[in-house]
Motif scaffolding. Structure first.
Motif, PDB file in Angstrom:
ATOM      1  N   ALA A   7      14.194  15.728 -22.170  1.00 58.76           N
ATOM      2  CA  ALA A   7      13.348  16.733 -21.519  1.00 58.76           C
ATOM      3  C   ALA A   7      12.988  16.343 -20.087  1.00 58.76           C
ATOM      4  O   ALA A   7      11.977  16.794 -19.557  1.00 58.76           O
ATOM      5  N   LYS A  23      10.108  22.069 -17.169  1.00 57.76           N
ATOM      6  CA  LYS A  23      10.981  22.844 -18.052  1.00 57.76           C
ATOM      7  C   LYS A  23      10.550  22.795 -19.518  1.00 57.76           C
ATOM      8  O   LYS A  23      10.595  23.830 -20.203  1.00 57.76           O
ATOM      9  N   PRO A  24      10.113  21.651 -20.059  1.00 54.64           N
ATOM     10  CA  PRO A  24       9.696  21.641 -21.472  1.00 54.64           C
ATOM     11  C   PRO A  24       8.530  22.565 -21.771  1.00 54.64           C
ATOM     12  O   PRO A  24       8.311  22.941 -22.924  1.00 54.64           O
ATOM     13  N   LEU A  34       9.542  23.129 -25.722  1.00 55.65           N
ATOM     14  CA  LEU A  34       9.531  21.828 -26.382  1.00 55.65           C
ATOM     15  C   LEU A  34       8.834  21.895 -27.735  1.00 55.65           C
ATOM     16  O   LEU A  34       9.207  21.191 -28.677  1.00 55.65           O
ATOM     17  N   SER A  37      11.339  22.844 -30.299  1.00 55.75           N
ATOM     18  CA  SER A  37      12.205  21.722 -30.669  1.00 55.75           C
ATOM     19  C   SER A  37      11.502  20.794 -31.649  1.00 55.75           C
ATOM     20  O   SER A  37      12.095  20.342 -32.642  1.00 55.75           O
ATOM     21  N   ILE A  51      10.532  11.262 -26.472  1.00 53.86           N
ATOM     22  CA  ILE A  51      10.799  12.331 -25.508  1.00 53.86           C
ATOM     23  C   ILE A  51      10.739  11.738 -24.108  1.00 53.86           C
ATOM     24  O   ILE A  51       9.748  11.097 -23.745  1.00 53.86           O
ATOM     25  N   LEU A  53      10.671  12.120 -19.944  1.00 55.52           N
ATOM     26  CA  LEU A  53      10.115  13.051 -18.963  1.00 55.52           C
ATOM     27  C   LEU A  53      10.306  12.507 -17.559  1.00 55.52           C
ATOM     28  O   LEU A  53      10.344  11.297 -17.347  1.00 55.52           O
ATOM     29  N   VAL A  60       3.073  17.868 -19.474  1.00 56.54           N
ATOM     30  CA  VAL A  60       3.637  17.892 -20.824  1.00 56.54           C
ATOM     31  C   VAL A  60       2.812  17.006 -21.758  1.00 56.54           C
ATOM     32  O   VAL A  60       2.445  17.417 -22.872  1.00 56.54           O
ATOM     33  N   SER A 106      16.196  19.599 -24.881  1.00 54.26           N
ATOM     34  CA  SER A 106      14.953  20.329 -25.137  1.00 54.26           C
ATOM     35  C   SER A 106      15.104  21.830 -24.985  1.00 54.26           C
ATOM     36  O   SER A 106      14.251  22.591 -25.443  1.00 54.26           O
ATOM     37  N   ASP A 107      16.166  22.282 -24.323  1.00 57.40           N
ATOM     38  CA  ASP A 107      16.323  23.720 -24.056  1.00 57.40           C
ATOM     39  C   ASP A 107      17.355  24.371 -24.974  1.00 57.40           C
ATOM     40  O   ASP A 107      18.005  25.342 -24.609  1.00 57.40           O
TER      41      ASP A 107
END
Length: 334
Positions: A7, A23-24, A34, A37, A51, A53, A60, A106-107
């Protein structure tokens, strides 16, 4: 089995939305991607997560903390300089070493049974198992090729000297199971990619690398077109996923389903919503507004007479009186 969610990316394909939103945290049906997920993994008994970052990591972490509120435990791996997929996994080695582990982007949204992938991985005595979808990726001119046994014989960057007589061309889904031996192929502290630097070399060295063919739902939602698509599929029920909550009451506004409305929205009676429209919490929809095929994040305001179609509107965006927006991706200026 432990799992790692990748992520750390910038979400460049979703800019300008991701300039100030990591983005998450991009919402899908009003919940961070996220979170979906994490829900997928937890629902299949995977609770020990790592995770990584890089872009706006504190936003996040502030939302998920150590994962207890989501039924998991999260180890955060913050990258001061972005390390790529392989570099990011290598940095997290201390959390993952000792047994095969799952890695996923994550996407990615996928209706997939991880236990079946794990059983395939064990049956093949694989060092690396990539989850594949049949067919070429629209973004890749050099797809993955496998033989009849499922062994990967070609990836982009590796000559096809061992290619089978009949090519079976596939796209990598961003989901994989790795044996800890993959760490031997990963450099520490430098930017490197799994599909560009690590996997091709493993195949070249003759290690058992296999492809598990996933026949169910899968989509990479990291760009506007697929982001719209996953919302349409969720609203249609095409993908099996529990929606966050029932849609809020739209009042007397005209609704053309499917539509999903978040909490605390104010919607004028003369507004027309749908189809395939999602409103985040706290949106304000003015008189004679028309909005369809659009995802609005939190706090969006559509002033009187605005017309919005096939668009994505980020947190706090205002569409002024009478303005027409078509195929727009808008983020509020901060």
């Amino acid at each position: 089995m432990k799992a790692m969610i990748l992520a750390a990316g910038f979400g460049t394909r979703l800019r300008p939305l991701t300039f100030h939103t990591p983005k998450p945290m991009v919402p899908v049906m009003n919940r961070p991607m996220l979170e979906h997920s994490i829900e997928l993994l937890r629902g299949q008994g995977i609770h020990d997560l790592t995770i990584n970052l890089h872009h706006l990591p504190d936003k996040v972490i502030a939302y998920f903390r150590e994962g207890g509120g989501f039924g998991v435990h999260v180890n955060w791996s913050k990258e001061e300089a972005i390390l790529g997929t392989a570099g990011g996994i290598k940095k997290a080695q201390k959390f993952l070493d000792g047994a095969p582990f799952l890695v996923m982007n994550s996407d990615v949204f996928a209706d997939i049974d991880f236990k079946r992938v794990q059983a395939f991985h064990e049956e093949k005595k694989s060092v690396l198992t990539l989850v594949l979808k049949e067919g070429d990726s629209p973004e890749a001119c050099d797809p993955i090729e496998i033989d009849a046994s499922g062994r990967i014989v070609h990836m982009p960057g590796v000559p096809s000297k061992n290619a089978p007589d009949t090519e079976h061309r596939h796209t990598f889904t961003g989901i994989q199971i790795m044996d800890p031996r993959v760490f031997d192929y990963m450099a520490e502290g430098v930017f490197s990619g799994t599909t560009t630097d690590v996997f091709p070399q493993m195949i070249e060295d003759g290690l058992p690398v296999y492809g598990y063919i996933h026949e169910g739902y899968w989509i990479d939602i990291g760009q506007p077109a697929s982001y719209h698509r996953v919302h349409r599929d969720l609203l249609d029920g095409t993908v099996r996923w529990q929606l966050p909550e029932a849609s809020a009451d739209p009042g007397r506004a005209t609704i053309i389903p499917p539509v999903h409305i978040g909490n605390d929205c104010t919607i004028a009676e003369s507004a027309r919503l749908g189809p395939y429209t999602v409103l985040g919490d706290g949106c304000v929809i003015g008189e004679n507004v028309t909005v369809d095929n659009t995802v609005c994040w939190q706090g969006v305001t559509l002033e009187a007479g605005a017309q919005v179609t096939r668009s994505i509107l980020g947190d706090g965006v205002t569409v002024s009186t009478g303005r027409q927006c078509e195929d727009a991706v808008l983020a509020a200026k901060t």
